[in-house]
Scaffold this motif. Sequence first.
Motif, short mmCIF file in Angstrom:
data_model
loop_
_atom_site.label_atom_id
_atom_site.label_comp_id
_atom_site.label_asym_id
_atom_site.label_seq_id
_atom_site.Cartn_x
_atom_site.Cartn_y
_atom_site.Cartn_z
N MET A 147 11.83 -8.39 13.97
CA MET A 147 10.56 -7.99 13.74
C MET A 147 9.33 -9.13 13.79
SD MET A 147 9.87 -6.72 9.63
CE MET A 147 11.39 -5.07 9.94
N ILE A 148 8.44 -8.73 13.24
CA ILE A 148 7.17 -9.65 12.62
C ILE A 148 6.90 -9.63 11.36
CG2 ILE A 148 4.97 -10.79 12.97
CD1 ILE A 148 4.83 -10.06 16.24
N TYR A 149 7.18 -10.70 10.86
CA TYR A 149 7.18 -10.49 9.52
C TYR A 149 5.77 -11.01 8.48
CZ TYR A 149 8.37 -9.95 4.55
OH TYR A 149 8.47 -9.59 3.16
N GLY A 150 5.22 -10.97 7.69
CA GLY A 150 4.12 -11.93 8.19
C GLY A 150 4.12 -12.18 6.11
N LEU A 151 3.53 -13.58 6.51
CA LEU A 151 3.30 -14.77 5.36
C LEU A 151 2.48 -13.96 4.88
CD1 LEU A 151 6.06 -14.76 3.83
CD2 LEU A 151 5.98 -16.97 4.24
N LEU A 152 1.47 -13.38 4.08
CA LEU A 152 0.10 -13.73 4.19
C LEU A 152 -0.24 -14.14 2.66
CD1 LEU A 152 -3.10 -12.94 4.85
CD2 LEU A 152 -2.03 -10.44 3.48
N GLY A 179 13.43 -21.30 16.49
CA GLY A 179 12.20 -22.16 17.06
C GLY A 179 11.47 -22.31 15.80
N VAL A 180 10.70 -23.18 16.24
CA VAL A 180 9.14 -23.55 15.16
C VAL A 180 8.74 -24.01 15.85
CG1 VAL A 180 8.48 -24.74 13.32
CG2 VAL A 180 10.91 -24.68 13.31
N VAL A 181 7.27 -23.44 15.66
CA VAL A 181 5.79 -23.53 16.01
C VAL A 181 4.74 -23.73 14.14
CG1 VAL A 181 3.79 -22.78 16.94
CG2 VAL A 181 5.75 -22.11 18.14
N ALA A 182 4.65 -25.71 14.38
CA ALA A 182 4.63 -25.69 13.47
C ALA A 182 2.61 -25.26 13.55
CB ALA A 182 4.39 -27.15 12.54
N GLN A 183 1.87 -25.43 12.12
CA GLN A 183 0.32 -25.94 12.43
C GLN A 183 -0.22 -26.27 12.94
OE1 GLN A 183 -0.23 -24.93 8.27
NE2 GLN A 183 -2.66 -25.22 8.45
N LEU A 202 6.35 -18.90 13.09
CA LEU A 202 4.81 -19.13 13.97
C LEU A 202 4.03 -19.54 12.08
CD1 LEU A 202 4.12 -16.09 15.78
CD2 LEU A 202 4.60 -18.59 16.87
N ASP A 203 4.01 -21.21 12.07
CA ASP A 203 2.94 -21.32 10.74
C ASP A 203 1.59 -21.15 11.34
OD1 ASP A 203 2.15 -22.35 8.95
OD2 ASP A 203 3.11 -24.32 8.51
N GLU A 204 0.74 -20.50 11.08
CA GLU A 204 -1.14 -20.55 11.22
C GLU A 204 -1.37 -20.47 12.80
OE1 GLU A 204 -3.16 -20.52 8.54
OE2 GLU A 204 -1.79 -20.47 6.62
N PRO A 205 -0.40 -20.06 13.53
CA PRO A 205 -0.40 -19.80 15.10
C PRO A 205 -2.38 -20.05 15.73
CG PRO A 205 0.39 -17.91 14.58
CD PRO A 205 0.01 -18.58 14.01
N THR A 206 -2.94 -19.26 14.99
CA THR A 206 -4.36 -19.28 15.77
C THR A 206 -5.18 -19.70 14.84
OG1 THR A 206 -5.13 -17.14 13.99
CG2 THR A 206 -3.75 -16.81 16.30
N THR A 207 -5.02 -20.53 13.62
CA THR A 207 -6.13 -21.71 12.41
C THR A 207 -6.67 -22.16 13.42
OG1 THR A 207 -5.24 -21.25 10.97
CG2 THR A 207 -6.27 -22.63 10.96
N GLY A 208 -7.96 -22.30 13.66
CA GLY A 208 -8.57 -23.82 14.80
C GLY A 208 -9.05 -22.98 16.62
N LEU A 209 -8.75 -21.77 16.69
CA LEU A 209 -8.63 -21.45 17.74
C LEU A 209 -9.82 -20.16 17.96
CD1 LEU A 209 -5.62 -19.85 19.36
CD2 LEU A 209 -6.28 -21.93 19.22
N ASP A 210 -10.71 -20.92 18.67
CA ASP A 210 -12.10 -19.55 19.11
C ASP A 210 -11.94 -18.32 19.07
OD1 ASP A 210 -12.58 -18.81 22.23
OD2 ASP A 210 -11.79 -20.87 21.78
N PRO A 211 -12.63 -17.52 18.82
CA PRO A 211 -12.50 -15.71 18.70
C PRO A 211 -11.77 -15.18 19.79
CG PRO A 211 -15.20 -15.80 17.95
CD PRO A 211 -14.07 -16.85 18.29
N GLU A 212 -11.76 -15.43 21.37
CA GLU A 212 -11.31 -15.46 22.14
C GLU A 212 -10.17 -15.55 22.79
OE1 GLU A 212 -13.17 -15.65 26.86
OE2 GLU A 212 -14.56 -16.07 25.60
N LEU A 252 8.46 -14.75 11.73
CA LEU A 252 7.94 -14.92 10.71
C LEU A 252 6.73 -15.72 10.72
CD1 LEU A 252 9.01 -15.20 7.82
CD2 LEU A 252 8.54 -17.39 7.60
N LEU A 253 5.46 -15.41 10.68
CA LEU A 253 3.88 -15.50 11.19
C LEU A 253 3.60 -16.15 9.79
CD1 LEU A 253 1.64 -15.16 13.33
CD2 LEU A 253 1.92 -13.40 12.27
#
Lengths: 348, 284
Positions: free
Chosen positions: A40-45, A89-93, A168-178, A199-200
Amino acid sequence: MSSIDCAIEARQLVKTYAVRGNKRGIRALDGLDISVPRGMIYGLLGPNGAGKSTAVKVLTSLARPDSGTARVQGIDVLARPGRVRQVIGVVAQRSGADPTATGRENLMLQGRLYGLRGGAVRARADQLLGHFGLTEAAGRLVKTYSGGMQRRLDVALGLMHRPAVLFLDEPTTGLDPESRAAMWQEIGRLADNEGLTVLLTTHYLEEADRLASRLAIVDRGRVVTSGTPDELKGELHGDVVQVALPAGADSSLVRSVLAGLPEVREVVIAGRDVSARSDDGAAAVPVVLAQLQRAGINAASVAVARPSLDDVYLRHTGRRYSEAQAPEFGTPDGPSDETARDMVEASK
Amino acid sequence: MATAQLNPAPSGAAPVRAAQSGAVPVAVALVHTWYLTGRKLHALVRQPWVLAFSVVQPVIWLFLFGQLFRRVIDIPGFAFHGTYLDYLVPGLIAMNAMSNNMWAGMTMIEEIERGTLNRFLASPASRIGIMNATVAEQAVSTTVQSLIIVGLGLAGGARYHGGVGGVAVMVAASILVGVVFGALSNATGMMLRSREAIIGVYTFFMLPLMFLSSAFIQTQLMPGWMQAIASRNPLNWVVQIGRSAVSATPDWSAIGVRCGGLLVLAVACVAVSVVTFRSYQKNV
C-alpha cells in the motif's frame, strides 16, 4: 499486525545530530514508531523539520540511529544494510540524477549497480522511460529536463530494479501545480502494482489525504497518531466551526464562554483561530456567535467545515499545521540540506 | 503511456538479487568501479573544453615565464643543461596536476548537494567502487592535461631527451601528486561541505608549495630554510622526478625513491578520504 505482514517496521527510533552551539545536539527522531503493511501507499505527514527525512534516511540504511530498531521486508536495517539496499528503491528529496548524463544513461547505470546486465537493463530502462513519458527525452542530458520530468526520472530510477519497497521523500516539493497533479497521478498508479509498498513522506496535507491508504502524522520526531485518512478524520466527530477572533481578544475568556455551550463539544484555540467541534455545525454557528457577542467579542469571520487533516493535526499537536510549517530554507533543489532543515526546525 | 504491470515485484526473491548474491565482493567492487568510472569519463568527454580550459593557466605560464626568465639559466650555479623552457615544463606539469586536482572536492560537494552520492549510498553500489571512480577520473584527466602541456612545450621548442619513457614517468608522477591533492580535496569537501573551505585550502597551499619547489628556479639558489622545506615538499619531488626522467641522464635511483615516497603519500591520502567517506556515511 504481526511483523511478518509489515513491509516496514520501526521501533523507538532515536537519532540525534551534533550541532555547533548546542551541547545536547538536536534530536531529529525521538522514539519514532511505524508499521507499514505490505502493498500500500503509506503516508508520513508532518511539517518541515518533523523528522520525516531523517526517518527515511534511517530506514534506507543511509543514517544510523542512536537507538531503536528498523526492519524492511523483515530484514534488519542495522544488521544487514546490504540486503535491505537490494530490496528498496529510494527517491530522495533531492533529485539524485546525474545532470551531465542522459535519462537513459542514468537508468542503465542504476540498473547495473543493482546487478542487472545485458539486454535486461536496456529493456527495463525503455519500459520505464515509456511508462513515465520520457521516451522522447531519453537521449537528452538530464540538465535540459523540466522539474517535472526530472522528478519522474527520479521515480523511474527508484523503480529500476523492481524494488519491493519504494521510498518517496517529498516527491512533489518544488513542483509547479501542473507537474504536481501529474506526479500525483503517477504515484497513484504505483498503488496498482501488486506487492509494491510505497512510503511517501509529505508536508502537504492534501497530498497525504489523496494518495495514502494509511498515514502517520509525525511531529517533533515522533508519531502522534496513525490510521487511514478517514479514520483519523472520523475521530473528530461532527463538523468544525472555525471562528477568527478580532485582534486582542482574550482567549481564556473565549474558552470559558464557549466551553459551557451544549452545542459545542471541544474547543481548541490557536492564536486568533478558534475551532469548535459540533455535531451540527450549521446549528452551532448562531449560538457560538451570540455567546461571543454577549462576552463583548465580535468574530472577524466564521466558517463551518468538515474535519480535515489539518484539524487532526491540530487536535494531536495543539498547533495549526500552517504554523508548524517551517519557512522554506532556499529552494528545494538549492544548497539547503534537508537534514539541516530538520535540525534547525527541531532546535526551535 | 503503458498501464501494464510496472513492478511485478516478487515479495521475496527479486531477480536482481539472484544476479549478485553469488558474486565475490572484490569482483563487484571492480565491476562497479568500471561502471562508475564510465559515468565520470562520459561527463568528461561531453565537456572536453573543461579539460582544455583548465590547462590555459599553465600554458600561459609556460610561454610567459619561458620568455621572462629565459636568462635565469645563465645565473652562476643554476647548473642546468638545456633551455629554460626545458627546465620549466616538468615544473608546470606538476603545478597543473596539483592545481586541478585540488578542485576535486567541488565536484564532491556538488554530488552531495544534488543527492547523487546519497542515491549511490542507498543502492548496493560498492563503496570502494565509488571512491575508485573518483581517483580513476582524476588520473585520466591529469594524464590528458599533462600530455597537452608536453605537446605545447614541444611545439614551443622544449626537448625531452629521456624520450617517451621519460615523459611517461613524468606523467605518472603527475598522476600520483594529483591523487594526493585530489584525495585531500575530496576529504575537505565531504567533511566541511563548503566551497569556501576548498578555495581556502587551495589559496593556502597552491602558491607556497609551487614557489617552495624547483619548478621555476633551482633549489640550490634558494635560502637555506626554503631549501629545507623544498626537499620535503611532495610537489618538488614531482618536479624533480619529471626533470630527471626527461633529461639525457636520468638518475633512476633518485626517481625510484621519490616515486616511492609519492606512492606512500598517495595511499595515505586516499586512506584519509576513505575514512572521511565513512564518517560522511554516518552523518548523512
